[in-house]
Design a protein around this motif. Sequence first.
Motif, PDB file in Angstrom:
ATOM      1  N   SER A  77      50.484  46.930  58.538  1.00 47.11           N
ATOM      2  CA  SER A  77      51.193  46.348  59.291  1.00 47.11           C
ATOM      3  C   SER A  77      51.401  44.928  59.464  1.00 47.11           C
ATOM      4  N   LEU A  78      52.735  44.477  60.132  1.00 38.27           N
ATOM      5  CA  LEU A  78      52.998  43.334  60.119  1.00 38.27           C
ATOM      6  C   LEU A  78      53.770  42.816  61.649  1.00 38.27           C
ATOM      7  N   ARG A  79      53.500  41.822  62.019  1.00 38.93           N
ATOM      8  CA  ARG A  79      54.012  41.214  63.436  1.00 38.93           C
ATOM      9  C   ARG A  79      54.367  39.820  63.317  1.00 38.93           C
ATOM     10  N   PHE A  80      55.227  39.262  64.100  1.00 40.46           N
ATOM     11  CA  PHE A  80      55.484  37.837  64.361  1.00 40.46           C
ATOM     12  C   PHE A  80      54.849  37.400  65.649  1.00 40.46           C
ATOM     13  N   ASP A  81      54.269  36.258  65.774  1.00 40.02           N
ATOM     14  CA  ASP A  81      54.017  35.614  67.131  1.00 40.02           C
ATOM     15  C   ASP A  81      55.028  34.863  67.585  1.00 40.02           C
ATOM     16  N   PRO A  82      54.651  34.254  68.714  1.00 37.69           N
ATOM     17  CA  PRO A  82      56.072  33.603  69.372  1.00 37.69           C
ATOM     18  C   PRO A  82      56.368  32.231  68.825  1.00 37.69           C
ATOM     19  N   GLN A  83      55.235  31.689  67.845  1.00 41.14           N
ATOM     20  CA  GLN A  83      55.521  30.553  67.165  1.00 41.14           C
ATOM     21  C   GLN A  83      56.065  30.984  65.829  1.00 41.14           C
ATOM     22  N   GLY A  84      56.645  31.930  65.468  1.00 43.45           N
ATOM     23  CA  GLY A  84      57.097  32.409  64.211  1.00 43.45           C
ATOM     24  C   GLY A  84      56.193  32.796  62.851  1.00 43.45           C
ATOM     25  N   ASN A  85      55.165  32.649  63.187  1.00 41.11           N
ATOM     26  CA  ASN A  85      54.120  33.168  62.258  1.00 41.11           C
ATOM     27  C   ASN A  85      54.124  34.543  62.061  1.00 41.11           C
ATOM     28  N   LEU A  86      54.121  35.033  60.755  1.00 44.05           N
ATOM     29  CA  LEU A  86      54.040  36.375  60.420  1.00 44.05           C
ATOM     30  C   LEU A  86      52.541  36.585  60.076  1.00 44.05           C
ATOM     31  N   TRP A  87      52.218  37.665  60.788  1.00 44.11           N
ATOM     32  CA  TRP A  87      50.948  38.292  60.538  1.00 44.11           C
ATOM     33  C   TRP A  87      50.819  39.571  59.836  1.00 44.11           C
TER      34      TRP A  87
END
Length: 133
Positions: free
Chosen positions: A103-113
């Motif tokens: 899985s992958l997601r972006f956080d509000p700061q633009g980091n990709l997890w």
Amino acid sequence: MKKRFLISGVCYAAMSLCVVATMKAQGGGGTAAIPQLPYHLAEGFFHYPPNSVVGRASGIAVSPAGNILALNRGYHPVQEFKSDGSFIRSWGEGSTMFVGAHSLRFDPQGNLWYVDAADDIIYRFDRISIEAQ
């Protein structure tokens, strides 16, 4: 003997009540309508490069810039597309980091997890490292 009969009757009644309650919960009483989602299928939306082999998709995320990142378990683990579906680039080829792409997601700061299920590990890519890929 009477006590045993009484316990059996109580157990039977309790099981019957559980079955009826479960059936009612699943059926919703027959009055609830399933809401229609305001989405439609856009076949052929992603424009992959010629001769590209795509593995099983395991995650989709939209970057703060509006680009779409697709995570898959193929030869090109991370593929980036514009919002119209046109291909920009791919990265992660040959890295063992993407063996268990999950899985992958972006956080509000633009980091990709990114979550890797094979190694039970979570990676964070900041905006600068994503652009450098």
